[in-house]
Structures are given as structure tokens and as C-alpha cells.
Write an enzyme that holds these catalytic residues in place. Structure first.
Site, PDB file in Angstrom:
ATOM      1  N   PHE A   1       7.573 -12.806  13.576  1.00  0.00           N
ATOM      2  CA  PHE A   1       6.871 -11.531  13.414  1.00  0.00           C
ATOM      3  C   PHE A   1       5.508 -11.658  14.079  1.00  0.00           C
ATOM      4  CE2 PHE A   1       7.117  -7.613  10.841  1.00  0.00           C
ATOM      5  CZ  PHE A   1       8.486  -7.537  10.665  1.00  0.00           C
TER       6      PHE A   1
ATOM      7  N   GLN B   1      -4.405   0.739   9.662  1.00  0.00           N
ATOM      8  CA  GLN B   1      -3.566   0.153  10.714  1.00  0.00           C
ATOM      9  C   GLN B   1      -2.666   1.173  11.392  1.00  0.00           C
ATOM     10  OE1 GLN B   1      -0.225  -2.831   9.807  1.00  0.00           O
ATOM     11  NE2 GLN B   1      -1.714  -3.964  11.018  1.00  0.00           N
TER      12      GLN B   1
ATOM     13  N   HIS C   1       0.488   1.211  13.618  1.00  0.00           N
ATOM     14  CA  HIS C   1       1.583   0.323  14.026  1.00  0.00           C
ATOM     15  C   HIS C   1       2.008   0.726  15.436  1.00  0.00           C
ATOM     16  CE1 HIS C   1       5.474  -1.626  14.170  1.00  0.00           C
ATOM     17  NE2 HIS C   1       5.263  -2.192  13.004  1.00  0.00           N
TER      18      HIS C   1
ATOM     19  N   LEU D   1       8.991   4.554  11.598  1.00  0.00           N
ATOM     20  CA  LEU D   1       8.720   3.198  12.052  1.00  0.00           C
ATOM     21  C   LEU D   1       9.927   2.519  12.687  1.00  0.00           C
ATOM     22  CD1 LEU D   1       6.252   1.240  11.833  1.00  0.00           C
ATOM     23  CD2 LEU D   1       7.661   0.007  10.199  1.00  0.00           C
TER      24      LEU D   1
ATOM     25  N   GLU E   1       8.640  -4.245  13.684  1.00  0.00           N
ATOM     26  CA  GLU E   1       8.279  -5.335  14.568  1.00  0.00           C
ATOM     27  C   GLU E   1       9.419  -6.351  14.674  1.00  0.00           C
ATOM     28  OE1 GLU E   1       4.170  -5.992  13.633  1.00  0.00           O
ATOM     29  OE2 GLU E   1       4.568  -8.127  13.718  1.00  0.00           O
TER      30      GLU E   1
ATOM     31  N   ARG F   1      -0.826  -6.318  15.559  1.00  0.00           N
ATOM     32  CA  ARG F   1      -0.569  -4.889  15.753  1.00  0.00           C
ATOM     33  C   ARG F   1      -1.711  -4.142  16.420  1.00  0.00           C
ATOM     34  NH1 ARG F   1       2.531  -3.881  10.021  1.00  0.00           N
ATOM     35  NH2 ARG F   1       4.397  -4.963  10.722  1.00  0.00           N
TER      36      ARG F   1
ATOM     37  N   HIS G   1      -0.040   3.710   9.783  1.00  0.00           N
ATOM     38  CA  HIS G   1       0.934   2.920   9.038  1.00  0.00           C
ATOM     39  C   HIS G   1       0.432   2.334   7.735  1.00  0.00           C
ATOM     40  CE1 HIS G   1       4.454   0.486   8.509  1.00  0.00           C
ATOM     41  NE2 HIS G   1       3.792  -0.641   8.617  1.00  0.00           N
TER      42      HIS G   1
ATOM     43  N   ARG H   1      -3.936  -5.987   9.134  1.00  0.00           N
ATOM     44  CA  ARG H   1      -2.917  -6.709   8.367  1.00  0.00           C
ATOM     45  C   ARG H   1      -1.840  -7.258   9.291  1.00  0.00           C
ATOM     46  NH1 ARG H   1       2.278  -5.429   6.300  1.00  0.00           N
ATOM     47  NH2 ARG H   1       2.161  -3.232   6.846  1.00  0.00           N
TER      48      ARG H   1
HETATM   49  C1  LIG Z   1       8.183   2.153   7.296  1.00  0.00           C
HETATM   50  C2  LIG Z   1       7.433   1.018   6.715  1.00  0.00           C
HETATM   51  C3  LIG Z   1       7.847  -0.283   6.955  1.00  0.00           C
HETATM   52  C4  LIG Z   1       7.151  -1.360   6.414  1.00  0.00           C
HETATM   53  N1  LIG Z   1       7.604  -2.638   6.648  1.00  0.00           N
HETATM   54  C5  LIG Z   1       6.952  -3.681   6.076  1.00  0.00           C
HETATM   55  C6  LIG Z   1       7.425  -5.012   6.246  1.00  0.00           C
HETATM   56  O1  LIG Z   1       8.432  -5.269   6.899  1.00  0.00           O
HETATM   57  N2  LIG Z   1       6.741  -6.013   5.665  1.00  0.00           N
HETATM   58  C7  LIG Z   1       5.631  -5.788   4.912  1.00  0.00           C
HETATM   59  O2  LIG Z   1       5.067  -6.733   4.390  1.00  0.00           O
HETATM   60  N3  LIG Z   1       5.172  -4.529   4.722  1.00  0.00           N
HETATM   61  C8  LIG Z   1       5.800  -3.475   5.281  1.00  0.00           C
HETATM   62  N4  LIG Z   1       5.329  -2.207   5.084  1.00  0.00           N
HETATM   63  C9  LIG Z   1       4.205  -1.985   4.178  1.00  0.00           C
HETATM   64  C10 LIG Z   1       4.658  -2.042   2.742  1.00  0.00           C
HETATM   65  O3  LIG Z   1       5.961  -1.576   2.633  1.00  0.00           O
HETATM   66  C11 LIG Z   1       3.780  -1.183   1.835  1.00  0.00           C
HETATM   67  O4  LIG Z   1       2.454  -1.485   2.065  1.00  0.00           O
HETATM   68  C12 LIG Z   1       4.091  -1.500   0.395  1.00  0.00           C
HETATM   69  O5  LIG Z   1       5.452  -1.355   0.141  1.00  0.00           O
HETATM   70  C13 LIG Z   1       3.294  -0.671  -0.592  1.00  0.00           C
HETATM   71  O6  LIG Z   1       3.740  -0.984  -1.900  1.00  0.00           O
HETATM   72  P1  LIG Z   1       3.006  -0.464  -3.185  1.00  0.00           P
HETATM   73  O7  LIG Z   1       3.700  -1.060  -4.358  1.00  0.00           O
HETATM   74  O8  LIG Z   1       1.562  -0.680  -3.052  1.00  0.00           O
HETATM   75  O9  LIG Z   1       3.230   1.100  -3.121  1.00  0.00           O
HETATM   76  P2  LIG Z   1       4.573   1.996  -3.153  1.00  0.00           P
HETATM   77  O10 LIG Z   1       5.800   1.215  -3.050  1.00  0.00           O
HETATM   78  O11 LIG Z   1       4.406   3.106  -2.229  1.00  0.00           O
HETATM   79  O12 LIG Z   1       4.506   2.583  -4.577  1.00  0.00           O
HETATM   80  C14 LIG Z   1       3.552   3.529  -4.958  1.00  0.00           C
HETATM   81  C15 LIG Z   1       3.966   4.012  -6.312  1.00  0.00           C
HETATM   82  O13 LIG Z   1       2.939   4.772  -6.892  1.00  0.00           O
HETATM   83  C16 LIG Z   1       3.458   5.943  -7.436  1.00  0.00           C
HETATM   84  N5  LIG Z   1       2.381   6.915  -7.448  1.00  0.00           N
HETATM   85  C17 LIG Z   1       1.587   7.305  -6.426  1.00  0.00           C
HETATM   86  N6  LIG Z   1       0.700   8.208  -6.853  1.00  0.00           N
HETATM   87  C18 LIG Z   1       0.923   8.376  -8.175  1.00  0.00           C
HETATM   88  C19 LIG Z   1       0.344   9.195  -9.168  1.00  0.00           C
HETATM   89  N7  LIG Z   1      -0.651  10.020  -8.898  1.00  0.00           N
HETATM   90  N8  LIG Z   1       0.836   9.113 -10.418  1.00  0.00           N
HETATM   91  C20 LIG Z   1       1.875   8.303 -10.725  1.00  0.00           C
HETATM   92  N9  LIG Z   1       2.460   7.523  -9.802  1.00  0.00           N
HETATM   93  C21 LIG Z   1       1.989   7.561  -8.550  1.00  0.00           C
HETATM   94  C22 LIG Z   1       4.657   6.288  -6.586  1.00  0.00           C
HETATM   95  O14 LIG Z   1       5.565   7.074  -7.291  1.00  0.00           O
HETATM   96  C23 LIG Z   1       5.199   4.897  -6.301  1.00  0.00           C
HETATM   97  O15 LIG Z   1       6.046   4.490  -7.347  1.00  0.00           O
HETATM   98  C24 LIG Z   1       6.008  -1.121   5.634  1.00  0.00           C
HETATM   99  C25 LIG Z   1       5.579   0.179   5.397  1.00  0.00           C
HETATM  100  C26 LIG Z   1       6.273   1.245   5.938  1.00  0.00           C
HETATM  101  C27 LIG Z   1       5.771   2.622   5.713  1.00  0.00           C
END
Ligand SMILES: Cc1cc2nc3c(=O)[nH]c(=O)nc-3n(C[C@H](O)[C@H](O)[C@H](O)COP(=O)(O)OP(=O)(O)OC[C@H]3O[C@@H](n4cnc5c(N)ncnc54)[C@H](O)[C@@H]3O)c2cc1C
Ligand code: FES
Lengths: 235, 597
Positions: free
Chosen positions: B117, B237, B239, B249, B252, B283, B370, B412
Site C-alpha cells: 500500500f 485528505q 485520495h 473510491l 490504492e 496520497r 476522502h 494519513r
Molecule cells: C471508500 C473508502 C475506503 C476506505 N478504505 C480504507 C482502507 O482500505 N483502509 C483504511 O485504513 N481506511 C480506509 N478508509 C477510511 C476508513 O474506512 C474510515 O476512516 C473509518 O472506517 C471511519 O470509522 P469510524 O468508526 O470512525 O466511523 P464510521 O464507520 O463512519 O462510523 C460512524 C458512526 O457514527 C454514527 N453517527 C454519526 N453521526 C451520528 C449522530 N449524530 N448520532 C448518532 N450516531 C452518529 C454513524 O451511524 C456510524 O455508526 C476508507 C474510507 C472510505 C470512504
């Protein structure tokens, strides 16, 4: 191009029954049905309600009946289905408002198959991963794609007939664990899917496989489960 | 005031970070996980490529190398103690996921498979190293499913489709949150000893983005309004490879498997910008390279995109030129069938949204908004710290994309977010429960729901002269154009002025839906309010930082300036304005040096 969108509407706080509302709007061949719904909500009627999040077919929020077939609204484009589009909630579920249905019974069925990894044996002595060959991993690969959108279950005539049927999505989850070489609760799960509300209700209508936006060969997986429960062998 | 719940620990968000926190907190404390989406709809499920850990399953790798790569990737803005902690914890964290049943892809000898990666290297040779543990191109989906399943198994209390709208702080301590139950519109107060915010990022402030509709920065906005400063908000970031126009997306991992970037003249251009790792540079480096190509007229057909080429014959050709080999030393090859097996979703996205087959055709791509590097400042245990001395706010925790530990600094590395979620989600959960088990419940405010009710009332009683959808479109456009990959004082001032105007116009928005059941119009409008405030803070912080570092590239200040700017930004949202201060970066082993790939 001009697009005609006929949308199922029902607001329990105002309406005694459902009706359809028709909207005409400008769109493009490459628009997702979800884009069109967003536009209607933004400019025609803010009260239109539906679920959505990822907008590219991976979160499972927006399973809808579109021109009579289950799709994810974010994964079907105008060029796929033409400019006369009818959007309705998925069938067999209680309608809460407009396109939003009560998903609880669906998740309750999912929970019945013990949808979690079970292995109470000690971890490998070195603390590392439990080994699994690429071939063993491949056997249950398809089922791991499921996003719990309910496109399959709500396209199934057996589920329409009775919602205590576990339904294809729950069976796919059962398959995912039963066929995982690391999991130790296969026999318990096989018992659950063998009960009357389980495998026996599947009459291979094939609707689920056609409806799955993740292209999981659901009928095939259910067939493998049926064979496993008859022979007692998982292979 | 009818609906009051009491929990030791309340987790807001059920993505990777929130579920991990909920799982750990619930082992010793009464815990609730509140989420506006069904947990399995969280954006973690969209993550594709992999989770980084120096398992060394395929070739030699070490946590120190992962640490150094992350520090370098962060352009030296990451806090090195936290980075070292995360990278040391990484192998155990990934193994723990496997023990929970996560179906990683496997090596021929049955171990967790790993792929290269961007920015992850063997520090001795400088060549890409296979560090990203993966489950096809749906690694995040598998993490989300596995953690949710483990939470069900452990009977964690979920409040699904409850949206949190306010954070309650009394006498300098977090005492709970206010949420609305989407199904019936009732407000609920959750009284807690510990609150963990895990609500994800805010990529929806930009026009072209890989982020979900739900990425509206709720947790950050709520905390900011309650006086918590935000750290490094200027760092966002972009991407390099989003599908042209749509922003969806393309991981990568495609380049990890050998894909290359090609400009409109058919040339592979990355060797010019990153001679050693080329298409697997960081990135920020690649996104700028793509923009430079486009600006200098080498986009495809004069448009804003270039090609990502993953056709097997191209991969094999360029792998041979680069001298890339398999583990056994034989030349690296790949077939169309293998590509489909390794990247099924990518192939599917291309077929569905573009009508093209990446096995035989090139993919049109452009950089896409991203990842939120900045956010709620925390230490490495997930405790929220509220000033330049890292003073902890009792009872408040944050983890995941909404938090800023800071392990990602100015940029990142791919695979480090999923890692961040599981490591810091876990520690936030543990710490929050530990604190709750020795603390008393604080007093709730007299009318805990007052602020929320009046926010709703204002939206109901707007004049209706303005349309929320238009305001959102205008915000996204100006943020993408002026506070995007390249930034300048002039452009950012335009953006700030525009966003202020939009905030004024927002006051004229009227929510027409007067109902209580699934009033998504109300909640979308409320989310727009969050985004407008965040957009202004992002633009203000970006204008303030007069240097270029990682994801923040100023045309008027093209160089990194360690003398004046090797420091974190802290931004407070006070009376509708941004107030800025700073905090030092923790440097342990690695002194800043020029960043070359
Ligand atoms: C397309 C894509 C591909 C990616 N690929 C990678 C990868 O290969 N490797 C990597 O390391 N990272 C990757 N990332 C980044 C990574 O996936 C995210 O940064 C990460 O999953 C975020 O996780 P989280 O638990 O912080 O938030 P999330 O999984 O988004 O969860 C947020 C939670 O908060 C809740 N929420 C939000 N607002 C409220 C509210 N007001 N009240 C109650 N609940 C709320 C939502 O319902 C959800 O359950 C990728 C991101 C994207 C978009
Ligand atoms: S919005 Fe996520 S699947 Fe359609």
C-alpha cells in the site's frame, strides 16, 4: 433528458392510506435512482422519506422496489431501467413512512442463526492466527459479501407468505459460518436452519439470487446447506 | 423530559471505532451504543484495501518501519509517541480481529495475506512492503460485520437509528448526550459517566467525495459547539483515485496489485514525482501529481481526469520494468481472473457506474475528498484533551475518524485508519469504563433538551426563502474548488466569505415536514448546519497555516516551514467565529527531514 418518477407515498401522521405521486425532472442516463430521489426531496417535496448512506452499493440502506424489482437505489442507473421509473418500498415489511419499512423483523431473523463466530478452543500457542488454507477460505467467500440490505428476503414468495421464515439473508449468514473451517458451532446452526421456519420453506424460486445486488449465488448456497443437513457433511 | 436513560458509558457511533469501544467498555460497565444508522450501514463498511500491521506474514517487516513510515507520511505532524504505540499494537490488533472470526484472505500456508500500500516500505531497501492485511477489497465491510456480530454475541445495548444532537457538559465534565429517536421523533436524554464520540468524518462538505451521505461531521460539530477545540482541521485528505465526477473510491489496493497511473498522452507519470515508489507514493504526493498533470494540459481530452490502468498486460509490463517479483523471486504477473478475485468490488463499481471493464479498459479517475485527519483532540487512550497542555476533560472520549490523536498528522497513510479504529476504539472503551467504574454520575442540566428543541424550532420557523439543497450544493462546490488540493490566500478568503453568506442564508431555511416520524428533512437540515460550521473552521485553519505540509498545499507558501509551523492547530468555535491557538508536536525518535518517495 426528462425522467418520470412515480413514487409510493404514505405518511401515517396524515394519510389514511397510501398513494402514488408522480414527478417529472431533468436527469442524465448516468444518474442513480438515488440521485433522483435526492433531487425530488431537495426541490419538489422535502417530506419524501427514504434511507441512504454510502451511495455506492455497499451499506445496504436503500433496498427498494424499482419498476417491480428489488434494487439498491444507489446501484441502478437510468440507463439500466429507462426514464419511466416507479419506486416502492420493499415487499413483506411493515411500512413506516414513504419508502421506509420496519427492518426489525429482518434483523431478528438474522440474529436467530447465531450470526457470530464461535470457537471456544484455545488460541494457537504462539498467539497468532488460526490457520486456514485459501481453499478453505474460498468455500464461504460468497456469503461474506452480504450487506444485509434485504433485497433477497423481500423478493422471496415464501417470505411474503409468512415472515417467520428465516429468509435467504439469514440462511446466507448461516452458510458463511457453517462452512468456515475455524467455526465450531456448525451443528447448532444446522439444527436451527433445519427447523420448520428454515430451509424447508425454500422452494428454489430463485428470486433471491436475481435480486442480490452483491451477486451472491444465494440459491446455490441454500442448496449446499440443504445437502449438508441431509448428509451431515460440510464440504 | 420523559425519556431519560442512565448508562455508565455511552458510545455515539457504531462504526469500527464505536463498536470496538462498545465491545470493550461493555465488558466491565453498563454501556449503550447509539447510532443514527443501523450499525452495519456505517461507513467503515466502505473501506476497501486493508488494515496495516507489521505481521511480516509474507516478507520481513517490523513495527519500527511502520512507525517511521507513518511519521514520514504524516509529514512530521503526527505525534510520535502515539504513532509508535499504534504501530506496536497493530499486529496484536489484527490477530485479535482474526480470533473474532474475521475472514481475512490467506497466504498459501494459511496465514493472513498482506498486500503493498502507498507509503508503506521496507526501511532498508526503500521498496514497498506487503503490510496491508486484507479481505478482498471489502476489508472494512468484514471488520464492521465481525465487530457488530461480536457485539451481538456479547449483548451490547444498541439504540439503532437514534441521532445524537447535543453533548451535555456540566462543570467541566461530560454527563451525557441528547438524541432523537428517528422512528417517532421523541427526544431522549442519555445520562452517562463517560461519553465516547465515534461519529466519523465530514467529507460531505466537499463536492467530489468518496464519503457517505452520513459523513456530516455531527460529533465534531456538537463537541465544537460545547467549547471543545478541534485539532488540525486544515488537514483533509484527497485520495488520488476517485471515479471521475462521482468520487467513488478506487482503492490504492489496485496500485498495490500493480496498477499504474497514465496521463492523457499515454505516459506513466508517477516516476517523475516519486522515483523510488512511483505509483505507491503517499496520497498527497500522488493527488498533487495528478493535478499538476491536468493543469499542464496532460489530462485526458483536456478534462479533469487521468487514467488508472489495471489491465493485466499493463501491470505485467510495468512490473517487469520496475523489477517487481513474487516472494519466490519469479517475475510478478497477474491475470484478469486473479484481478477479479482480488478486487471484485472495484470491477463491479466500474461496470455499474461507468459501464467499463477494468480488465480490458482503463478507468477515468480524479482525486476525491476522502479522509478527515483533524478532529477532536485526544491522547493515546482516547481521552479528549482540551488545551495546549493536553488537559483531559473528565468523562469525554473520542475515537476513529472524528478524533485526532494525532497519528495521521498532515497526511494519513492508507490502511492506518482501520488500524486507528481498532486500536484507539479499544483503548477509549477500556478507559471510559475504567473511569466510569470509579466516578459518580454528574448532575444533568435543568433542561437538558432545551438547546436541541430550539434548534429544531428555528428550522421549523424559517422564512422559507432559502432552499437547504441549494445551500449544500454551493458549500460543497466552493470548498472543493478553493479549499481542496491546492489552496491560496485569495481562494480561501473567497471560500470563507461564501460559507459565511451561506450560514446567513441557512437561517432562512424552512423545514416543511411537520411530522415526527422519520423527519429526515429536519435531520438533513440540522446536519447541514453542522457542515457549514465545520466548513468555516476548516477554511479558517487552512488560511491561517502559512506553509505546505502533507495534505495542505499552499500555492503561496509552497514549502514546509518547520521553524514556524511544526505545531498543531487548535481551533475553538466561539460565538460563530473561529479562534486559533497551537500545541506542540510530540517528537521522540525521528527528527523532521525532507520527504522524498
Ligand atoms: C471508500 C473508502 C475506503 C476506505 N478504505 C480504507 C482502507 O482500505 N483502509 C483504511 O485504513 N481506511 C480506509 N478508509 C477510511 C476508513 O474506512 C474510515 O476512516 C473509518 O472506517 C471511519 O470509522 P469510524 O468508526 O470512525 O466511523 P464510521 O464507520 O463512519 O462510523 C460512524 C458512526 O457514527 C454514527 N453517527 C454519526 N453521526 C451520528 C449522530 N449524530 N448520532 C448518532 N450516531 C452518529 C454513524 O451511524 C456510524 O455508526 C476508507 C474510507 C472510505 C470512504
Ligand atoms: S446507499 Fe448504501 S447501499 Fe445504497
Amino acid at each position: 433528458m426528462q425522467i418520470t418518477l412515480k413514487i409510493f407515498r404514505y405518511n401515517p401522521e396524515v394519510d389514511s392510506t397510501f398513494h402514488y405521486e408522480t414527478y417529472t425532472l431533468e436527469g442524465e442516463e448516468t444518474d442513480r435512482v438515488l440521485d433522483l430521489l435526492e433531487k425530488v426531496k431537495g426541490y419538489n417535496d422535502g417530506t419524501l422519506s427514504f434511507r441512504r448512506s454510502c451511495a455506492h452499493g455497499v451499506c445496504g440502506s436503500d433496498a427498494l422496489r424499482i419498476n417491480g424489482r428489488n434494487y439498491l437505489a444507489c446501484k441502478v442507473l437510468v440507463r439500466d431501467i429507462g426514464t419511466n421509473i416507479t419506486v416502492e418500498p420493499i415487499l413483506g415489511m411493515k411500512i413506516i413512512k414513504d419508502l421506509i419499512v420496519d427492518m426489525e423483523p429482518f434483523f431478528e431473523n438474522y440474529k436467530k442463526v447465531l450470526p457470530w463466530f464461535i470457537n471456544d478452543s484455545p488460541l494457537p500457542a504462539d498467539g497468532k492466527e488460526r490457520l486456514q488454507s485459501p481453499e478453505q477460505r474460498a468455500i464461504f467467500d460468497e456469503g461474506t459479501k452480504c450487506i444485509l440490505c434485504a433485497c433477497c428476503t423481500t423478493s422471496c414468495p415464501s417470505f411474503w407468505a409468512s415472515d417467520d421464515y428465516l429468509g435467504p439473508a439469514a440462511l446466507v449468514t448461516a452458510h458463511r459460518f457453517i462452512f468456515d473451517s475455524r467455526d465450531e458451532a456448525a451443528s447448532e446452526r444446522m439444527e436451527i436452519v433445519s427447523e420448520t421456519s428454515g430451509l424447508a420453506r425454500c422452494h428454489t424460486a430463485f428470486n433471491c439470487t436475481l435480486a442480490c445486488p452483491r451477486e451472491i449465488p444465494i440459491t446455490k448456497l441454500i442448496g449446499e446447506l440443504k445437502i449438508a443437513t441431509i448428509t451431515g457433511k460440510i464440504e | 423530559m420523559a425519556n431519560i436513560h442512565q448508562f455508565d458509558v455511552v458510545v455515539v457511533g457504531a462504526g469500527g471505532a464505536g463498536l470496538m469501544a462498545g465491545l470493550y467498555a461493555s465488558r466491565t460497565a453498563k454501556t449503550a451504543v447509539i447510532s443514527k444508522l443501523y450499525p452495519t450501514r456505517s461507513h467503515t463498511g466502505a473501506a476497501q484495501g486493508g488494515i496495516g500491521a507489521a505481521l511480516g506474514n509474507i516478507e520481513e517487516d517490523r513495527p519500527e518501519w511502520h512507525t517511521y513510515d507513518t511519521v514520514k507520511g504524516s509529514d512530521y505532524l503526527g505525534d510520535q509517541d502515539a504513532i509508535e504505540f499504534m504501530c506496536e499494537e497493530a499486529p496484536q490488533a489484527v490477530l485479535e480481529l482474526e480470533h473474532m472470526g474475521l475472514p481475512f484472505d490467506r497466504t498459501p500456508d494459511g496465514k493472513i495475506s498482506q498486500r503493498p500500500f502507498g507509503g508503506h516500505t521496507n526501511n532498508e531497501t526503500g521498496k514497498p512492503v506487503r503490510r496491508a492485511a486484507h479481505a478482498a477489497d471489502r476489508t472494512g465491510h468484514m471488520i464492521l460485520q465481525t465487530l457488530y456480530q461480536q457485539c451481538l454475541k456479547n449483548k451490547v445495548n444498541f439504540f439503532d437509528e437514534y441521532q445524537v444532537l447535543d453533548l451535555l457538559i456540566v462543570d467541566g465534565k461530560a454527563v451525557g448526550v441528547v438524541a432523537v429517536n428517528l422512528a417517532d421523533g421523541e427526544l431522549h436524554t442519555f445520562h452517562a459517566k463517560s461519553v465516547i464520540i465515534a461519529t466519523g468524518g465530514h467529507g460531505r462538505i466537499f463536492e467530489v467525495t468518496s464519503n457517505a451521505y452520513a459523513y456530516t461531521g455531527d460529533g465534531i460539530a456538537i463537541a465544537m459547539r460545547r467549547g471543545i477545540p478541534m485539532e488540525d482541521m486544515e488537514f483533509f485528505q484527497f485520495h488520488p483515485t476517485g471515479i471521475y465526477k462521482l468520487g467513488i473510491l478506487i482503492t490504492e489496493g489496485v496500485r498495490g496489485e500493480g496498477g499504474i497511473l497514465i496521463n492523457g498522452q499515454g505516459e506513466r507519470f508517477m516516476p517523475k514525482y516519486a522515483p523510488t515508489v512511483k505509483d505507491l507514493a503517499s496520497r498527497d504526493v500522488i493527488s498533487r501529481a495528478i493535478y499538476t498533470e491536468i493543469r499542464e494540459g496532460r489530462g485526458v481530452d483536456g478534462k479533469n481526469y487521468v487514467w488508472l490502468d489495471a489491465r493485466p498486460e499493463s501491470i505485467v509490463k510495468y512490473a517487469a520494468l520496475d523489477g517487481r517479483t513474487n516472494i519466490d523471486g519469479t517475475p510478478y504477473t497477474i491475470t484478469g481472473e486473479q484481478l477479479l478475485a482480488k478486487l471484485p468490488d472495484i470491477v463491479d463499481f466500474n461496470r455499474v457506474y461507468l459501464g467499463i471493464d477494468p480488465v480490458t479498459q482503463m478507468m477515468p479517475i480524479q482525486p476525491t475528498a476522502h479522509y478527515t485527519m483533524g478532529g477532536i483532540p485526544t491522547n493515546k487512550y482516547g481521552e479528549v484533551v482540551i488545551d495546549d497542555k493536553n488537559t483531559v476533560m473528565p468523562g469525554l472520549y473520542a475515537a476513529g475518524e472524528c478524533a485526532c490523536v494525532s497519528v495521521h498528522g498532515a497526511n494519513r497513510l492508507g490502511t492506518n485508519s482501520l488500524l486507528d479504529l481498532v486500536v484507539f476504539g479499544k483503548y477509549a472503551g477500556l478507559k471510559a469504563a475504567e473511569y466510569a467504574n470509579q466516578a459518580e454520575f454528574g448532575k444533568l442540566p435543568v433542561d437538558a433538551e432545551a438547546a436541541t428543541r430550539s434548534a429544531f424550532e428555528a428550522l421549523r420557523n424559517g422564512s422559507g426563502k432559502e432552499n437547504a439543497f441549494d445551500i449544500a450544493v454551493e458549500m460543497k462546490k466552493v470548498m472543493f474548488d478553493e479549499v481542496g488540493i491546492y489552496r491560496s490566500e485569495k481562494g480561501m478568503k473567497i471560500a470563507i466569505e461564501k460559507v459565511r453568506e451561506l450560514r446567513e442564508r441557512y437561517k432562512q431555511v424552512k423545514v416543511t415536514d411537520t411530522g415526527k416520524i422519520f423527519n429526515t428533512e429536519m435531520l438533513n437540515a440540522w446536519e447541514l448546519g453542522c457542515m457549514l460550521e465545520i466548513a468555516e473552521v476548516v477554511a479558517e485553519c487552512a488560511l491561517n497555516r502559512q506553509e505546505s505540509r502533507g495534505g495542505h498545499s499552499r500555492e503561496d507558501f509552497p514549502n514546509r516551514d518547520d521553524v514556524n509551523w511544526l505545531k498543531h492547530t487548535l481551533a475553538w468555535w466561539k460565538d460563530g467565529k473561529t479562534a486559533i491557538d497551537y500545541k506542540p508536536v510530540t517528537i521522540t525518535k525521528y527528527q523532521p527531514k525532507a520527504r522524498v518517495y
